[in-house]
Design an enzyme around this catalytic site. Structure first.
Site, mmCIF file in Angstrom:
data_model
loop_
_atom_site.group_PDB
_atom_site.id
_atom_site.type_symbol
_atom_site.label_atom_id
_atom_site.label_comp_id
_atom_site.label_asym_id
_atom_site.label_seq_id
_atom_site.Cartn_x
_atom_site.Cartn_y
_atom_site.Cartn_z
ATOM 1 N N PHE A 102 -0.730 -0.458 12.526
ATOM 2 C CA PHE A 102 -1.668 -0.130 11.299
ATOM 3 C C PHE A 102 -2.304 -1.039 10.483
ATOM 4 O O PHE A 102 -3.477 -1.251 10.287
ATOM 5 C CB PHE A 102 -1.013 1.153 10.509
ATOM 6 C CG PHE A 102 -1.797 1.641 9.428
ATOM 7 C CD1 PHE A 102 -2.668 2.571 9.701
ATOM 8 C CD2 PHE A 102 -1.589 1.243 8.065
ATOM 9 C CE1 PHE A 102 -3.485 3.101 8.549
ATOM 10 C CE2 PHE A 102 -2.241 1.520 6.917
ATOM 11 C CZ PHE A 102 -3.142 2.588 7.231
ATOM 12 N N ASN A 103 -1.259 -1.947 9.788
ATOM 13 C CA ASN A 103 -1.916 -3.013 8.932
ATOM 14 C C ASN A 103 -2.744 -3.842 9.650
ATOM 15 O O ASN A 103 -3.652 -4.188 9.009
ATOM 16 C CB ASN A 103 -0.573 -3.857 8.378
ATOM 17 C CG ASN A 103 0.449 -2.875 7.444
ATOM 18 O OD1 ASN A 103 0.060 -1.766 6.897
ATOM 19 N ND2 ASN A 103 1.619 -3.277 7.350
ATOM 20 N N ASN A 155 -2.362 2.891 3.384
ATOM 21 C CA ASN A 155 -1.985 3.957 3.630
ATOM 22 C C ASN A 155 -2.469 5.331 3.071
ATOM 23 O O ASN A 155 -2.862 6.592 3.700
ATOM 24 C CB ASN A 155 -0.444 4.145 3.225
ATOM 25 C CG ASN A 155 0.449 3.457 3.984
ATOM 26 O OD1 ASN A 155 0.406 3.364 5.593
ATOM 27 N ND2 ASN A 155 1.678 2.910 3.540
ATOM 28 N N THR A 190 2.796 -6.169 2.979
ATOM 29 C CA THR A 190 3.146 -4.989 3.658
ATOM 30 C C THR A 190 1.950 -3.987 3.903
ATOM 31 O O THR A 190 2.384 -2.782 4.302
ATOM 32 C CB THR A 190 4.485 -4.246 3.083
ATOM 33 O OG1 THR A 190 4.086 -3.845 1.683
ATOM 34 C CG2 THR A 190 5.635 -5.211 2.889
ATOM 35 N N HIS A 245 10.002 0.062 8.251
ATOM 36 C CA HIS A 245 9.042 -1.254 8.534
ATOM 37 C C HIS A 245 9.315 -2.181 7.372
ATOM 38 O O HIS A 245 9.547 -3.381 7.441
ATOM 39 C CB HIS A 245 7.482 -0.963 8.892
ATOM 40 C CG HIS A 245 7.094 0.133 9.610
ATOM 41 N ND1 HIS A 245 7.450 -0.084 10.954
ATOM 42 C CD2 HIS A 245 6.844 1.290 9.481
ATOM 43 C CE1 HIS A 245 7.023 0.826 11.833
ATOM 44 N NE2 HIS A 245 6.607 1.953 10.748
ATOM 45 N N ASP A 246 8.794 -1.884 6.126
ATOM 46 C CA ASP A 246 8.258 -2.785 4.919
ATOM 47 C C ASP A 246 9.330 -3.429 4.309
ATOM 48 O O ASP A 246 9.267 -4.733 4.057
ATOM 49 C CB ASP A 246 7.416 -2.095 4.044
ATOM 50 C CG ASP A 246 5.960 -1.763 4.479
ATOM 51 O OD1 ASP A 246 5.601 -2.214 5.779
ATOM 52 O OD2 ASP A 246 5.309 -0.889 3.830
ATOM 53 N N ASP A 265 0.874 -1.212 -0.146
ATOM 54 C CA ASP A 265 -0.132 0.134 0.100
ATOM 55 C C ASP A 265 1.084 1.403 0.078
ATOM 56 O O ASP A 265 1.120 2.071 0.774
ATOM 57 C CB ASP A 265 -0.912 0.119 1.122
ATOM 58 C CG ASP A 265 -0.287 0.063 2.460
ATOM 59 O OD1 ASP A 265 0.891 -0.371 2.691
ATOM 60 O OD2 ASP A 265 -0.855 0.475 3.527
ATOM 61 N N ASP A 269 6.798 0.937 1.913
ATOM 62 C CA ASP A 269 6.347 0.268 0.859
ATOM 63 C C ASP A 269 7.414 0.567 -0.376
ATOM 64 O O ASP A 269 7.675 -0.461 -0.876
ATOM 65 C CB ASP A 269 5.008 0.352 0.542
ATOM 66 C CG ASP A 269 4.122 -0.004 1.419
ATOM 67 O OD1 ASP A 269 3.549 -1.126 1.708
ATOM 68 O OD2 ASP A 269 3.735 0.987 2.379
#
Ligand code: BDR
Ligand code: CA
Length: 316
Positions: free
Chosen positions: A169-170, A45, A128, A244-245, A18, A23
């Site tokens: 969030f995800n 996102n 992700t 993160h991703d 996203d 990402d």
């Protein structure tokens, strides 16, 4: 358990994402270190229109012809929510973006996921964003669980959340989808917040990326500058952000950078204050539930950053 040593061959992956700043950097890593079979997009996102556009523009900037398939425009049950406060109104604020020249390969990401997994026996899904597309694929074609190598997920938190104190969030965006995935029986890897917050990109790191002085380096540095400033405003006050991703990609291509612990992970779909929480059973012994997830617990962040620099430099 099958080893994650993938040094002989690049892992074959589909990246479900996203974009989103991190990402976009996951795409950058995946295209170099994996056999990137395709990208599927999901609402997260920012809305689906924009995450698809951002995936396409990222591939264009990187000079990739990877097909981008547009996926689910909303979570399974709840209305869509987005994270403009981190990713800006476009979902990819910061860099100056050129006019878009690419278009989606299809509007059927779930079909693409199913058909690709059925067509070969070595596919990893790297997720992700919210897990909507992945859950829809599993629900539509449960046989893919047995064909997949596994699903590498950025999501959740062992000890904290970011949307709420409990939820990341995800997972928070689509807990019902996450529950389907975590209960599917597929091999799961989870790069959660406890892991990704060990891989912080600060202003010195951004300077080193910018000093590579290429169009892709400028793109990455501009992305990370916006992202670090957004994190500063939202959370810590310091201009730095967790990468993160890319962790969900690098665990497959460079597993030696990580430590892993098997745990049972359950998704909270109820709860007044805990909806979207990943409940990680760290009890062990005979009291702990049987593990269903390899939780990434440590990253060698210095080595991972050097790898990121090399990866960005490889785009010339
Ligand atoms: C996750 O949420 C998104 O904002 C990021 O792209 C990452 O996938 C972190 O909670
Ligand atoms: Ca993401």
């Amino acid at each position: 358990m099958e080893t994650l040593d993938t040094t002989k061959n690049k892992p074959a992956i589909i990246l479900d994402c996203d974009p989103g700043h991190d990402d976009a950097l996951a795409i950058l890593c995946a295209a170099r270190h994996c056999e990137l079979l395709g990208i599927t997009t999901v609402s997260g996102n920012i809305d689906l229109e924009q995450t698809t556009r951002n995936a396409l523009i990222t591939t264009q900037l990187l000079g990739l012809d990877t097909p981008v398939h547009r996926g689910a425009d909303r979570p399974l049950v709840v209305p869509a929510r987005h994270a403009e406060f981190i990713h800006g109104a476009s979902g990819l604020d910061g860099p100056q973006l050129p006019p878009l020249e690419r278009s989606p390969a299809s509007h059927e990401a779930v079909r693409f996921l199913i058909d690709t997994v059925r067509s070969r026996d070595d596919v990893w899904l790297v997720a992700t964003g919210p897990l909507t597309n992945v859950a829809l694929a599993i629900r539509t074609a449960p046989d893919i669980v047995g064909r997949l190598k596994g699903i590498s997920i950025m999501g959740g938190g062992t000890s904290f959340g970011n949307v709420t104190p409990a939820a990341e969030f995800n997972i928070y965006c689509d807990p019902e989808a996450a529950e389907i995935v975590f209960e599917s029986g597929a091999r799961l890897l989870m790069a959660d917040l406890d892991l990704t917050h060990q891989f912080m990109i600060d202003e010195d790191a951004i300077d080193r990326i910018r000093a590579l002085a290429s169009p892709v380096a400028t793109f990455a540095a501009d992305l990370l500058t916006f992202y670090g400033q957004a994190y500063a405003q939202a959370y810590s006050g310091r201009v730095e952000g967790p990468l993160h991703d890319p962790c969900a990609v690098l665990i497959l291509s460079h597993p030696h950078l990580f430590e892993i612990a098997p745990h049972h992970v359950a998704i909270e779909t109820g709860g007044n204050v805990t909806r979207g929480m990943t409940v990680v059973d760290t009890r062990g012994g005979h009291r702990g539930e049987a593990p269903n997830t390899d939780v990434l617990t440590k990253i060698d962040s210095d080595a991972a950053f050097e790898l990121l620099l090399e990866t960005i430099a490889s785009y010339g």
